[in-house]
Write a protein that holds these residues in place. Sequence first.
Motif, PDB file in Angstrom:
ATOM      1  N   LEU A   1       4.098  21.532  30.206  1.00 10.04           N
ATOM      2  CA  LEU A   1       3.629  21.918  29.138  1.00 10.04           C
ATOM      3  C   LEU A   1       3.842  23.402  29.056  1.00 10.04           C
ATOM      4  CD1 LEU A   1       1.599  21.540  26.659  1.00 10.04           C
ATOM      5  CD2 LEU A   1      -0.321  21.663  28.775  1.00 10.04           C
ATOM      6  N   SER A   2       3.872  24.158  27.954  1.00 12.72           N
ATOM      7  CA  SER A   2       3.761  25.548  27.712  1.00 12.72           C
ATOM      8  C   SER A   2       2.980  25.865  26.530  1.00 12.72           C
ATOM      9  CB  SER A   2       5.221  25.982  27.704  1.00 12.72           C
ATOM     10  OG  SER A   2       5.097  27.553  27.355  1.00 12.72           O
ATOM     11  N   LEU A   3       1.998  26.802  26.642  1.00 12.30           N
ATOM     12  CA  LEU A   3       1.277  27.499  25.649  1.00 12.30           C
ATOM     13  C   LEU A   3       1.369  28.877  25.617  1.00 12.30           C
ATOM     14  CD1 LEU A   3      -1.851  25.246  26.172  1.00 12.30           C
ATOM     15  CD2 LEU A   3      -0.145  24.790  24.371  1.00 12.30           C
ATOM     16  N   SER A   4       1.407  29.563  24.558  1.00 14.36           N
ATOM     17  CA  SER A   4       1.584  31.025  24.450  1.00 14.36           C
ATOM     18  C   SER A   4       1.070  31.643  23.249  1.00 14.36           C
ATOM     19  CB  SER A   4       3.202  31.460  24.514  1.00 14.36           C
ATOM     20  OG  SER A   4       4.018  30.936  23.559  1.00 14.36           O
ATOM     21  N   TYR A   5       0.684  32.843  23.425  1.00 17.60           N
ATOM     22  CA  TYR A   5       0.125  33.522  22.313  1.00 17.60           C
ATOM     23  C   TYR A   5       0.695  34.960  22.155  1.00 17.60           C
ATOM     24  CZ  TYR A   5      -3.049  35.582  18.758  1.00 17.60           C
ATOM     25  OH  TYR A   5      -3.590  35.916  17.512  1.00 17.60           O
ATOM     26  N   ARG A   6       1.024  35.699  21.179  1.00 15.71           N
ATOM     27  CA  ARG A   6       1.441  37.178  21.352  1.00 15.71           C
ATOM     28  C   ARG A   6       0.713  37.797  20.383  1.00 15.71           C
ATOM     29  NH1 ARG A   6       5.177  40.672  18.818  1.00 15.71           N
ATOM     30  NH2 ARG A   6       6.515  41.782  20.347  1.00 15.71           N
ATOM     31  N   PHE A   7       0.077  38.998  21.057  1.00 17.46           N
ATOM     32  CA  PHE A   7      -0.891  39.951  20.400  1.00 17.46           C
ATOM     33  C   PHE A   7       0.020  41.056  20.071  1.00 17.46           C
ATOM     34  CE2 PHE A   7      -3.457  37.793  23.662  1.00 17.46           C
ATOM     35  CZ  PHE A   7      -4.652  37.368  22.668  1.00 17.46           C
TER      36      PHE A   7
ATOM     37  N   SER B   1       4.821  29.079  15.563  1.00 19.02           N
ATOM     38  CA  SER B   1       4.286  29.620  14.072  1.00 19.02           C
ATOM     39  C   SER B   1       3.388  30.626  14.260  1.00 19.02           C
ATOM     40  CB  SER B   1       3.253  28.533  13.425  1.00 19.02           C
ATOM     41  OG  SER B   1       2.862  29.009  12.099  1.00 19.02           O
ATOM     42  N   GLY B   2       3.733  32.037  13.735  1.00 23.19           N
ATOM     43  CA  GLY B   2       3.141  33.157  13.840  1.00 23.19           C
ATOM     44  C   GLY B   2       2.868  33.781  15.463  1.00 23.19           C
ATOM     45  N   PRO B   3       1.853  33.877  15.934  1.00 21.10           N
ATOM     46  CA  PRO B   3       1.992  34.389  17.233  1.00 21.10           C
ATOM     47  C   PRO B   3       1.820  33.355  18.316  1.00 21.10           C
ATOM     48  CG  PRO B   3      -0.376  34.555  16.354  1.00 21.10           C
ATOM     49  CD  PRO B   3       0.645  34.049  15.110  1.00 21.10           C
ATOM     50  N   TRP B   4       1.676  31.926  17.642  1.00 18.33           N
ATOM     51  CA  TRP B   4       1.589  30.996  18.556  1.00 18.33           C
ATOM     52  C   TRP B   4       2.782  30.203  19.025  1.00 18.33           C
ATOM     53  CZ3 TRP B   4      -2.873  29.475  21.323  1.00 18.33           C
ATOM     54  CH2 TRP B   4      -3.867  30.114  20.888  1.00 18.33           C
ATOM     55  N   GLY B   5       3.080  29.445  20.187  1.00 16.80           N
ATOM     56  CA  GLY B   5       4.206  29.058  20.516  1.00 16.80           C
ATOM     57  C   GLY B   5       3.743  27.895  21.573  1.00 16.80           C
ATOM     58  N   ALA B   6       4.201  26.748  21.578  1.00 18.53           N
ATOM     59  CA  ALA B   6       4.136  25.727  22.527  1.00 18.53           C
ATOM     60  C   ALA B   6       5.147  24.897  22.599  1.00 18.53           C
ATOM     61  CB  ALA B   6       2.800  24.894  22.061  1.00 18.53           C
ATOM     62  N   SER B   7       5.365  23.871  23.845  1.00 15.76           N
ATOM     63  CA  SER B   7       6.327  22.885  24.091  1.00 15.76           C
ATOM     64  C   SER B   7       5.716  21.835  24.927  1.00 15.76           C
ATOM     65  CB  SER B   7       7.680  23.583  24.384  1.00 15.76           C
ATOM     66  OG  SER B   7       7.566  24.034  25.752  1.00 15.76           O
ATOM     67  N   LEU B   8       6.029  20.650  24.767  1.00 11.16           N
ATOM     68  CA  LEU B   8       5.512  19.445  25.704  1.00 11.16           C
ATOM     69  C   LEU B   8       7.068  18.607  25.824  1.00 11.16           C
ATOM     70  CD1 LEU B   8       3.441  18.065  27.258  1.00 11.16           C
ATOM     71  CD2 LEU B   8       2.965  16.577  25.477  1.00 11.16           C
ATOM     72  N   ILE B   9       7.449  18.670  27.150  1.00 11.57           N
ATOM     73  CA  ILE B   9       8.812  18.200  27.115  1.00 11.57           C
ATOM     74  C   ILE B   9       8.768  17.095  28.425  1.00 11.57           C
ATOM     75  CG2 ILE B   9      11.228  18.579  27.664  1.00 11.57           C
ATOM     76  CD1 ILE B   9      11.196  21.135  26.228  1.00 11.57           C
ATOM     77  N   PHE B  10       9.385  16.046  28.126  1.00 10.44           N
ATOM     78  CA  PHE B  10       9.247  14.862  29.086  1.00 10.44           C
ATOM     79  C   PHE B  10      10.563  14.654  29.488  1.00 10.44           C
ATOM     80  CE2 PHE B  10       9.919  10.341  29.686  1.00 10.44           C
ATOM     81  CZ  PHE B  10       9.232  10.040  30.532  1.00 10.44           C
TER      82      PHE B  10
ATOM     83  N   THR C   1      19.719   9.236  31.929  1.00  9.59           N
ATOM     84  CA  THR C   1      18.544  10.387  31.926  1.00  9.59           C
ATOM     85  C   THR C   1      18.029  10.180  30.328  1.00  9.59           C
ATOM     86  OG1 THR C   1      20.132  11.888  31.082  1.00  9.59           O
ATOM     87  CG2 THR C   1      20.040  12.018  33.282  1.00  9.59           C
ATOM     88  N   ALA C   2      16.856  10.804  30.167  1.00 11.09           N
ATOM     89  CA  ALA C   2      16.024  10.815  28.810  1.00 11.09           C
ATOM     90  C   ALA C   2      15.325  11.963  28.948  1.00 11.09           C
ATOM     91  CB  ALA C   2      15.387   9.606  28.577  1.00 11.09           C
ATOM     92  N   ALA C   3      15.075  12.500  27.395  1.00 13.71           N
ATOM     93  CA  ALA C   3      13.959  13.595  27.188  1.00 13.71           C
ATOM     94  C   ALA C   3      13.619  13.499  26.004  1.00 13.71           C
ATOM     95  CB  ALA C   3      14.645  14.990  27.449  1.00 13.71           C
ATOM     96  N   LEU C   4      12.111  13.856  25.854  1.00 19.88           N
ATOM     97  CA  LEU C   4      11.500  13.745  24.498  1.00 19.88           C
ATOM     98  C   LEU C   4      10.300  15.190  24.601  1.00 19.88           C
ATOM     99  CD1 LEU C   4       9.981  10.220  24.586  1.00 19.88           C
ATOM    100  CD2 LEU C   4      11.749  11.230  23.044  1.00 19.88           C
ATOM    101  N   GLY C   5      10.626  15.662  23.510  1.00 22.56           N
ATOM    102  CA  GLY C   5       9.807  16.916  23.509  1.00 22.56           C
ATOM    103  C   GLY C   5       8.993  17.254  22.038  1.00 22.56           C
ATOM    104  N   ALA C   6       8.127  17.882  22.113  1.00 21.42           N
ATOM    105  CA  ALA C   6       7.516  18.469  20.954  1.00 21.42           C
ATOM    106  C   ALA C   6       7.460  19.992  21.028  1.00 21.42           C
ATOM    107  CB  ALA C   6       6.090  17.771  20.621  1.00 21.42           C
ATOM    108  N   LEU C   7       7.910  20.743  19.879  1.00 27.29           N
ATOM    109  CA  LEU C   7       7.747  22.190  20.148  1.00 27.29           C
ATOM    110  C   LEU C   7       7.143  22.916  18.752  1.00 27.29           C
ATOM    111  CD1 LEU C   7      10.930  21.069  20.624  1.00 27.29           C
ATOM    112  CD2 LEU C   7      10.969  23.300  22.028  1.00 27.29           C
TER     113      LEU C   7
END
Length: 749
Positions: free
Chosen positions: A688-694, A647-656, A638-644
């Motif tokens: 892929l995940s993208l988020s923003y918090r108001f 910062s502030g209201p922004w959040g994101a992740s890309l996971i393979f 098995t293998a996984a790579l990710g970028a997270l």
Amino acid sequence: MSQRPKTSLALLPLSHGLALAGLALSLGAQAADEAKPGADVVTLDPVTVSAQSGAYRKEKNTASAVAPTQASLTATQPQSVITREFIEQSVAPTAEYSRIVAIAPSVSGDSANGPGLSETKTTLRGFSDDQYNITFDGIPWGDTNNPAHHSTSFFPGAVIGGAVVERGPGNASNLGFATFGGSLNLFSKQANKEAGGSVFTSFGTWNTRLVGVSLESGQLAQFNKATVQLNVQRLSSDGYLTGNHIGSNNVTLKVDLPLSERHTLTGFASINRIRYVQPDNSKGPTLDQVAQYGKNYSLNDDPTSFNYTGFNHTAKATDFEYLRLRSRWSTTFSSEAQVYTYSYDNQTISSTDPTGATAPGTKAGPKGNTDIPGIDKQNKYRVTGGIFRTETQLDAGLLRAGAWVESSDTDRHQYDLDLTLGVRDPRETKPTPVQNPSVLFDQQSKISSFQPYVEFEWEPLQGTTVTPGFKHADITRSVSALVNQTTRVPQNASMNYTANLPFLTLNQQLGSGLAAYAQVAKGFQIPDLKSFYIADPTKNSSDPQKSTNYQLGIVGKSAALTWDADLYKIDFTNKYVSNGLGGTAAAYVNIGGAVYKGVEGQATWLIGNGIAAYVNGSINKATANDTGKTISGAPDSTAALGALYNSGPWGASLIFKRTGRSYQQDYDATNPAAYDTYRIAATTNTDLSLSYRFTGLGWGVRGLKLQLNVFNLMNKQDVTSISPAKVAKYDQYTFQAPRSWQLSAKAEF
């Protein structure tokens, strides 16, 4: 070596679940009377659990704060701690535990109907779902015919506070019927100190909809800072597979009530109701069906077909409850008493063959009839049990001891149906204690288990922790059947299984942020209920399957980097298999075994400016001792790579995530060609995940989080499993669900 005050340890005799229940109630009654003015205030922590209620103690702005998986510096075996933060950011809102733990090294498995939209059987180091434990707040749970699990039936992702994947038998205090391959340990959410709540909703591909509300009381001053948590939600989806609709409702309540400064009582209850439209045989379409209808073919709207939606549906009702009393009697002695119950009720109506291999026609109709044959299937059980743990600080070290007791009652049946007429075979109205072709089985079974344990954590040198321990398992399984499965004759039989399970672990602190560990431990697995599907089960071996685990690992942590790596070898012996004989000579015996070995690792690097990189991987090998060939269903890596990004209201992740190749059939020297025929290539998945918090929205709304999740971003649809049939034409194939998305909103107040 630091000096520790002495104290005595008295283990209470525990013979059955009622004793534990009585103990819990008596401790609760005493606790209310023992709080005295001026008594020492003691912080209550769970006793002998691997992680605290899904939380991982970490500092902000460190690699540990953002790591999708990581190990502890005090680990004694390979582990992956998964936090609530990762679940909320990167896992599908519709998901259950299988999707959460899939990020960990050596773990694989995914839903063919879409994220969280059908049951998923994960593998752990190549061990199948019934060869490792799953616990919830320290309680092992699973089926009673074998210790397998139904991923969508008990705990939706919204009520899971975190998870710890333990790749190994663990310490003696790790409980369950399958310490063989390790444990997936799930934890409920920690309560908020402040009152509040949220309203959440998601919608997406395949008409998927989720709506719910989560409420937090905060610490209630008038009730000793008690907290109450409530989660109510509704999920529905048409699913990727044709006709496979799912509807699920869940209500979960958790109460933490401090009875005094030294005693805290926790109550938990979760009630789940699910209705599926799906065949009982949900192993996927044949290649002919794929060519004609597509990879998502399952059911249709034709009432003359085995695959008619009206003929294939399942209703499941489950509940899971516990009471836990945690007590700190002195600075050196603490205890935990936990009583619990859970139930599973599966009522299924299904046609008998979705592949087209069987022609229409039932026993009930006249010769030459074209009615569709089906089954009425029930799997219904209630489990009750108790766990008592103690922890005593002695001069020489930390002594832990306790016991787990559990009993279960199961009622299973399967009857023939004429689905076209909507009736059972009119020649048979009730099961009778004679062979009857219309009653496949009508069976009741029981399990009673008693597992005491003791372990001693010794620190001979500063930074060196050595922990030996021992657990004894004593399990009795019995069957009382009017018509037994497979033999279709009456059956009354009982078997007792015992196992002695020693272990030894070492944790060596090598300096600031660096530690190494080693483990030698015995694991076991209770024999499957199918071992009773013979004429005389008393001829079976009474020795359960066992494993010996050898593991070495190292863990490193700094502000910018958290990492760990391990090596393992598992000797699996006493493989429980049929002797291949028929009639009264049939028996299940211990023959041969297998060797599992490999290397694993995981790391998170906090690059800066809210950006982190993640990687994990494993090379796994599982080979049968008799053939030297890879065991079916065991991926080779098995293998996984990710970028997270946070910062502030922004959040994101890309996971393979990549799951290596596997063989879907064990090697058979009489038909060696089939071994390679049923080999499937590696599969990959990218989420892929993208988020923003108001914030500052007014009207009592503290925050509004909008989130977009895209699953299987690269739209891969490779084969994930093959179920071989007697004729290759009717082999069944499961494929990855294609690209899908979910848009979510969560308003906090």
